[in-house]
Design a protein around this motif. Structure first.
Motif, mmCIF file in Angstrom:
data_model
loop_
_atom_site.group_PDB
_atom_site.id
_atom_site.type_symbol
_atom_site.label_atom_id
_atom_site.label_comp_id
_atom_site.label_asym_id
_atom_site.label_seq_id
_atom_site.Cartn_x
_atom_site.Cartn_y
_atom_site.Cartn_z
ATOM 1 N N ARG A 186 45.074 -47.644 -26.654
ATOM 2 C CA ARG A 186 45.992 -48.058 -27.725
ATOM 3 C C ARG A 186 47.439 -47.822 -27.288
ATOM 4 O O ARG A 186 47.986 -46.736 -27.484
ATOM 5 C CB ARG A 186 45.675 -47.277 -29.006
ATOM 6 C CG ARG A 186 44.230 -47.511 -29.470
ATOM 7 C CD ARG A 186 43.901 -46.834 -30.791
ATOM 8 N NE ARG A 186 42.809 -47.540 -31.448
ATOM 9 C CZ ARG A 186 42.405 -47.346 -32.689
ATOM 10 N NH1 ARG A 186 43.011 -46.445 -33.441
ATOM 11 N NH2 ARG A 186 41.423 -48.054 -33.203
ATOM 12 N N ASP A 206 42.013 -41.568 -33.406
ATOM 13 C CA ASP A 206 42.139 -42.471 -34.553
ATOM 14 C C ASP A 206 43.400 -42.124 -35.342
ATOM 15 O O ASP A 206 44.236 -42.986 -35.651
ATOM 16 C CB ASP A 206 40.888 -42.331 -35.442
ATOM 17 C CG ASP A 206 40.970 -43.193 -36.687
ATOM 18 O OD1 ASP A 206 41.362 -44.363 -36.560
ATOM 19 O OD2 ASP A 206 40.646 -42.696 -37.787
ATOM 20 N N ASP A 242 47.464 -44.146 -35.361
ATOM 21 C CA ASP A 242 48.156 -44.678 -36.551
ATOM 22 C C ASP A 242 49.560 -44.078 -36.649
ATOM 23 O O ASP A 242 50.530 -44.770 -36.974
ATOM 24 C CB ASP A 242 47.379 -44.339 -37.840
ATOM 25 C CG ASP A 242 46.414 -45.439 -38.273
ATOM 26 O OD1 ASP A 242 45.825 -46.085 -37.372
ATOM 27 O OD2 ASP A 242 46.232 -45.648 -39.488
ATOM 28 N N ILE A 287 44.843 -52.033 -34.080
ATOM 29 C CA ILE A 287 44.359 -50.691 -34.481
ATOM 30 C C ILE A 287 44.272 -50.567 -35.994
ATOM 31 O O ILE A 287 43.638 -49.674 -36.511
ATOM 32 C CB ILE A 287 45.232 -49.542 -33.912
ATOM 33 C CG1 ILE A 287 46.549 -49.380 -34.690
ATOM 34 C CG2 ILE A 287 45.484 -49.686 -32.419
ATOM 35 C CD1 ILE A 287 47.082 -47.966 -34.653
#
Ligand code: NAD
Ligand code: IPM
Ligand code: MN
Length: 353
Positions: A107, A246, A250, A278
Motif C-alpha cells: 500500500r 490495515d 488508512d 485500500i
C-alpha cells in the motif's frame, strides 16, 4: 494481438463506479500498447450474497485463478451488516485473498505536492516528504486465527497467530522492496505485550541478517501511529502484521489528502495478483458519482506493472499526476475544478493520449 484476461470484481457501494472508471483507463492503455484485455466480470461481497446466497461463489474463484490479474472495487454495506459473520460481504474478500494465497499487500502512500492543502498535516511537515510503502501481511494474524464465542455468546474471542514461515515470507518482501527504495524497514509490532509479536520481531531480525545493506528498526504500533502523523518522512517501508497494516494504511492515506488516493496490490503464491483501492465501499456516497476513482486507477497501474506492462503503468501514473496538477478535484480533495467519478476517469484516460 496478445489478449490478457482480467477478472473484475466490482463489488458493492461505490465499487461499480470506481472500477468502471479504472476499466476505462485500462482500455485506453491497452489500445496504446497494442494489447487486448478480456474483462470477466464476476460477483463478490454483498451483490454475490444477493445473487448466489454466498459472498464468494466458486465461479468467482475459478475466474480469478484463470486470470492474469484481478481488479477489485470494494465490498460491504449496511444492507448486509446484520448477516452472520460467515456470509458477510467482507468474508468474500478475505476468502479470495486466501484462495489466491495473497500474503503480501503493498500500500504505497505518496503525497502529490499540489494536494498538500487537502492533508491535515502542516506544510512544513509535508515538505520533508511522504513516501511510505506499507507492507501488510494479508492472510494470517488475528483475521484468520481461531475465533468463537463461549458462555452462550456472552464471551467472544479472536486469536492473533503467526508462524515463523508466515513472518519470514512477508519480511523478505519488505526487505527486497526497501532495496529498491531508501533502504529502510520499520517493523511494527506490540512485542512489549504480545507473544505473537515477539515471534514476529525475532523472525524479522533473522531475515534481516541476509539484508545487511538495509536498515531495520522496530516500533510498537501505538508509537508508529503517533510517529506517522508527527513526521511521516522518517518511514520508508513499514512492515506490518495484518491488522496493524490495515489501520496504519488508512491513517497514512489521510496524510496524503484522502483515502480515495491509495491503491494496493496483493501478491502471493498464485499467478494472479489482486489490485484494489485500500478504502471500502463508501455507502455514504455510493451511486452519487462523487467518489474519487484515483485509488482504483492507481491499483490498475499496479496491475499493469505486475503483468509486464511497466511503461503503460508509468503512463497511467503520469496521467493521474497531470489530472491533479491541472487542478481537477473530486469533493474529497477539497477546492478546485470540481469533477465527479465518471468524468475524472474520462479525463485521466484522455491524459494517456
Ligand atoms: P470506507 O473506506 O468505505 O469509507 C470511509 C470514509 O471514506 C467514508 O466517508 C467514505 O465516503 C470515504 N471514502 C472512501 N473511499 C472514498 C473515495 N474513493 N472517494 C471519496 N471518499 C471515499 O470505510 P467504512 O465506511 O468503514 O466501510 C464501509 C463498508 O466498506 C463496510 O461494509 C466495510 O466493511 C467495507 N470495507 C471494504 C473494504 C474493501 O472492500 N476492501 C475496505 C474497507 C471497508
Ligand atoms: C481493507 C478492508 C478489509 C480488511 C475488510 C473489508 C475485510 O478494511 O481491505 O483494508 O480489513 O482487510
Ligand atoms: Mn481497511
Amino acid at each position: 494481438m496478445e489478449t490478457k484476461k482480467i477478472t473484475v470484481l466490482a463489488g458493492d457501494g461505490i465499487g461499480p463506479e470506481i472500477t468502471d472508471a479504472a476499466i476505462n483507463v485500462l482500455e485506453r492503455a491497452a489500445e496504446k500498447a497494442g494489447v487486448k484485455f478480456a474483462f470477466d466480470r464476476r460477483k463478490i461481497g454483498g451483490c454475490a450474497i444477493d445473487e448466489f446466497g454466498v459472498p464468494l461463489p466458486d465461479e468467482t474463484v475459478t475466474s480469478c485463478k484463470a486470470s492474469d490479474g484481478v481488479l477489485l472495487g470494494a465490498v460491504g454495506g449496511p444492507k448486509w451488516d446484520a448477516l452472520p459473520a460467515d456470509i458477510r460481504p467482507e468474508k468474500g474478500l478475505l476468502g479470495i485473498r486466501k484462495a489466491l494465497g495473497l500474503f503480501a499487500n503493498l500500500r504505497p502512500a505518496v503525497i502529490y505536492p499540489e494536494l498538500s492543502a487537502a492533508s491535515p498535516l502542516k506544510k512544513e511537515v509535508l515538505d520533508r516528504g511522504v513516501n511510505v510503502m506499507v507492507v501488510r501481511e494479508l492472510i494470517g494474524g488475528i483475521y484468520f486465527g481461531p475465533r468463537g464465542d463461549t458462555n452462550g455468546g456472552k464471551t467472544a474471542y479472536d486469536t492473533e497467530i503467526y508462524s515463523e514461515d508466515e513472518v519470514r515470507r512477508i519480511a523478505k518482501v519488505a526487505f527486497d522492496l526497501a532495496r529498491g527504495r531508501r533502504g529502510k524497514v520499520t517493523s511494527v509490532d506490540k512485542a512489549n505485550v504480545l507473544m505473537s509479536s515477539r515471534l514476529w520481531r525475532r523472525v524479522v531480525e533473522e531475515v534481516h541478517e541476509s539484508y545487511p545493506d538495509v536498515e531495520l528498526g522496530h516500533m510498537y504500533v501505538d508509537n508508529a501511529a503517533m510517529q506517522l502523523v508527527r513526521d511521516p518522512s522518517q518511514f520508508d517501508v513499514l512492515l506490518c502484521p495484518n491488522m496493524f497494516g490495515d489501520i496504519l494504511s488508512d491513517e497514512a492515506s489521510q496524510i496524503t489528502g484522502s483515502i480515495g488516493l491509495l491503491p494496493s496490490s496483493s501478491l502471493g503464491t498464485e499467478k494472479a495478483g489482486l489490485f484494489e483501492p485500500i478504502h471500502g465501499s463508501a455507502p455514504d456516497i455510493a451511486g452519487k458519482d462523487v467518489a474519487n476513482p484515483i485509488a482504483t486507477i492507481l491499483a490498475a497501474a499496479m496491475l499493469l506493472d505486475n503483468i509486464g506492462m511497466e511503461s503503460s503503468a508509468r503512463a497511467v501514473e503520469r496521467a493521474v499526476a497531470k489530472f491533479i496538477a491541472d487542478g481537477w478535484r473530486t469533493p474529497d480533495l477539497g477546492e478546485g475544478k470540481r469533477v465527479g467519478c465518471r468524468e475524472a476517469g474520462r479525463i485521466i484516460a484522455d491524459n494517456l493520449a
